[in-house]
Design a protein around this motif. Structure first.
Motif, PDB file in Angstrom:
ATOM      1  N   UNK A 191      47.450  36.102  45.348  1.00 41.23           N
ATOM      2  CA  UNK A 191      46.956  35.542  46.019  1.00 41.23           C
ATOM      3  C   UNK A 191      45.757  35.760  45.594  1.00 41.23           C
ATOM      4  N   UNK A 192      45.326  37.084  44.728  1.00 44.70           N
ATOM      5  CA  UNK A 192      44.174  37.460  43.170  1.00 44.70           C
ATOM      6  C   UNK A 192      43.956  36.153  42.314  1.00 44.70           C
ATOM      7  N   UNK A 193      45.905  35.774  42.096  1.00 35.48           N
ATOM      8  CA  UNK A 193      45.360  35.352  40.693  1.00 35.48           C
ATOM      9  C   UNK A 193      45.208  33.541  40.957  1.00 35.48           C
ATOM     10  N   UNK A 194      46.003  33.411  42.536  1.00 35.83           N
ATOM     11  CA  UNK A 194      45.760  31.817  43.050  1.00 35.83           C
ATOM     12  C   UNK A 194      44.437  31.694  43.404  1.00 35.83           C
ATOM     13  N   UNK A 195      43.556  32.551  43.726  1.00 29.49           N
ATOM     14  CA  UNK A 195      41.860  32.448  44.211  1.00 29.49           C
ATOM     15  C   UNK A 195      41.239  31.467  42.890  1.00 29.49           C
ATOM     16  N   UNK A 196      41.476  32.701  42.202  1.00 26.20           N
ATOM     17  CA  UNK A 196      41.149  32.004  41.019  1.00 26.20           C
ATOM     18  C   UNK A 196      41.104  30.909  39.835  1.00 26.20           C
ATOM     19  N   UNK A 207      39.339  52.510  45.744  1.00 28.31           N
ATOM     20  CA  UNK A 207      39.284  52.217  44.252  1.00 28.31           C
ATOM     21  C   UNK A 207      40.275  51.686  44.640  1.00 28.31           C
ATOM     22  N   UNK A 208      40.784  52.156  45.083  1.00 24.25           N
ATOM     23  CA  UNK A 208      42.637  51.533  44.576  1.00 24.25           C
ATOM     24  C   UNK A 208      42.953  49.932  44.575  1.00 24.25           C
ATOM     25  N   UNK A 209      42.221  49.045  45.641  1.00 22.48           N
ATOM     26  CA  UNK A 209      41.916  47.519  45.127  1.00 22.48           C
ATOM     27  C   UNK A 209      41.042  47.593  44.271  1.00 22.48           C
ATOM     28  N   UNK A 210      40.015  48.744  43.968  1.00 17.58           N
ATOM     29  CA  UNK A 210      39.047  48.278  43.027  1.00 17.58           C
ATOM     30  C   UNK A 210      40.064  48.634  41.535  1.00 17.58           C
ATOM     31  N   UNK A 211      41.018  48.880  40.886  1.00 24.33           N
ATOM     32  CA  UNK A 211      41.719  49.315  39.936  1.00 24.33           C
ATOM     33  C   UNK A 211      42.777  47.946  39.845  1.00 24.33           C
ATOM     34  N   UNK A 212      43.425  47.908  41.100  1.00 27.32           N
ATOM     35  CA  UNK A 212      44.062  46.485  40.851  1.00 27.32           C
ATOM     36  C   UNK A 212      43.254  45.492  39.846  1.00 27.32           C
ATOM     37  N   UNK A 213      42.101  45.069  40.752  1.00 29.81           N
ATOM     38  CA  UNK A 213      41.360  44.212  40.165  1.00 29.81           C
ATOM     39  C   UNK A 213      41.316  44.115  39.003  1.00 29.81           C
ATOM     40  N   UNK A 214      40.752  45.648  38.099  1.00 26.06           N
ATOM     41  CA  UNK A 214      39.617  45.614  37.278  1.00 26.06           C
ATOM     42  C   UNK A 214      41.173  45.688  36.217  1.00 26.06           C
ATOM     43  N   UNK A 215      42.592  46.095  36.471  1.00 26.35           N
ATOM     44  CA  UNK A 215      43.465  45.887  34.808  1.00 26.35           C
ATOM     45  C   UNK A 215      44.590  44.234  35.033  1.00 26.35           C
ATOM     46  N   UNK A 216      44.419  44.045  36.546  1.00 23.83           N
ATOM     47  CA  UNK A 216      44.467  42.471  36.444  1.00 23.83           C
ATOM     48  C   UNK A 216      43.286  41.784  35.237  1.00 23.83           C
ATOM     49  N   UNK A 237      35.510  38.209  36.796  1.00 21.57           N
ATOM     50  CA  UNK A 237      34.950  38.688  36.504  1.00 21.57           C
ATOM     51  C   UNK A 237      33.351  38.186  37.782  1.00 21.57           C
ATOM     52  N   UNK A 238      33.379  37.387  38.377  1.00 21.25           N
ATOM     53  CA  UNK A 238      32.774  37.492  39.537  1.00 21.25           C
ATOM     54  C   UNK A 238      32.869  37.405  40.963  1.00 21.25           C
ATOM     55  N   UNK A 239      34.405  37.162  41.013  1.00 24.25           N
ATOM     56  CA  UNK A 239      34.879  38.084  42.269  1.00 24.25           C
ATOM     57  C   UNK A 239      35.243  39.661  41.991  1.00 24.25           C
ATOM     58  N   UNK A 240      35.703  40.224  40.404  1.00 22.87           N
ATOM     59  CA  UNK A 240      35.200  41.436  40.337  1.00 22.87           C
ATOM     60  C   UNK A 240      33.618  42.176  40.912  1.00 22.87           C
ATOM     61  N   UNK A 263      30.507  44.464  47.480  1.00 20.63           N
ATOM     62  CA  UNK A 263      30.829  44.919  48.942  1.00 20.63           C
ATOM     63  C   UNK A 263      30.927  46.853  49.381  1.00 20.63           C
ATOM     64  N   UNK A 264      31.741  47.129  48.446  1.00 18.60           N
ATOM     65  CA  UNK A 264      32.235  49.040  48.013  1.00 18.60           C
ATOM     66  C   UNK A 264      30.758  49.148  48.904  1.00 18.60           C
ATOM     67  N   UNK A 265      29.653  49.246  47.812  1.00 14.35           N
ATOM     68  CA  UNK A 265      28.532  49.394  47.641  1.00 14.35           C
ATOM     69  C   UNK A 265      27.991  49.597  49.714  1.00 14.35           C
TER      70      UNK A 265
END
Length: 202
Positions: free
Chosen positions: A10-15, A148-157, A99-102, A108-110
């Motif tokens: 889903x993340x890749x598809x959106x991008x 942090x888990x979802x953040x980690x997934x996005x940053x590693x992709x 990068x924009x999504x990240x 949003x986390x903040x």
């Protein structure tokens, strides 16, 4: 860990959807005018995604979705990894959108009322080191660490698409006490994800 891998397609598809519409017209013109360079690979980018990202998933379905969303070619390798081929301009658009999504997710986390202990998120340019300021007591007595888990997934992709190998990608989270400014804990991904997976299996 498999449940977090499911976030990838889903993340890749959106991008990809976000960048494919903008680049389609210009891309055809660019490749038409510089066909020789394309054949030489000057304008092409290949990204290889490790097989471990697709454990428990329908790989053929993932490939079909990627091609539908604008990746020119997806090759299934003998070791189970996938090689994505795209133009450099398409790759740049993809990286810009990721990068924009990240950055949006970090904001949003903040600001989210769901993560009340988190006060500030700082990060470096390559998104592999984060310093997160929290109310220590509230953090240790809550579940805000799951953010942090979802953040980690996005940053590693993001790192994978930026050319970092599966052996080298990593995200470090340093937790800072808002009251004392001291770093009281450090979490390193994907090690933390693997440890969580081992605990669940146990």
């Amino acid at each position: 860990m498999n449940k977090w891998k499911l976030l990838f397609v889903p993340l890749l598809s959106i991008a990809l959807v976000a960048c494919s519409t903008d680049t389609e017209g210009n891309e055809k013109k660019e490749e038409s005018n510089q066909a020789v360079e394309v054949d030489k690979g000057i304008l092409n980018v290949e990204v290889t995604l490790p097989a471990s990202l697709y454990e428990g998933q329908d790989v053929d379905e993932a490939i079909a979705q990627m091609e539908e969303d604008g990746v020119k070619e997806v090759i299934k390798n003998d070791d189970g990894s996938l090689t994505l081929k795209m133009s450099k301009s398409e790759h740049k658009k993809l990286m810009d959108n990721m990068e924009s999504d990240l950055k949006e997710f970090i904001k949003e986390i903040e600001t989210s009322e769901d993560f009340t202990s988190i006060e500030k998120v700082e990060y470096n340019k390559t998104f592999d080191e984060f310093t997160i300021t929290v109310n220590k007591e509230a953090y240790e007595n809550g579940l805000d660490g799951f953010a942090f888990l979802a953040l980690a997934i996005q940053t590693m992709y993001y790192q994978l698409f930026d050319g970092v190998s599966e052996e080298d990608y990593e995200m470090t989270v340093k937790l800072k006490d808002a009251e004392t400014s001291e770093i009281f804990d450090t979490i390193v991904y994907p090690d933390a994800l693997e440890a969580l997976n081992d605990t669940e299996e146990y």
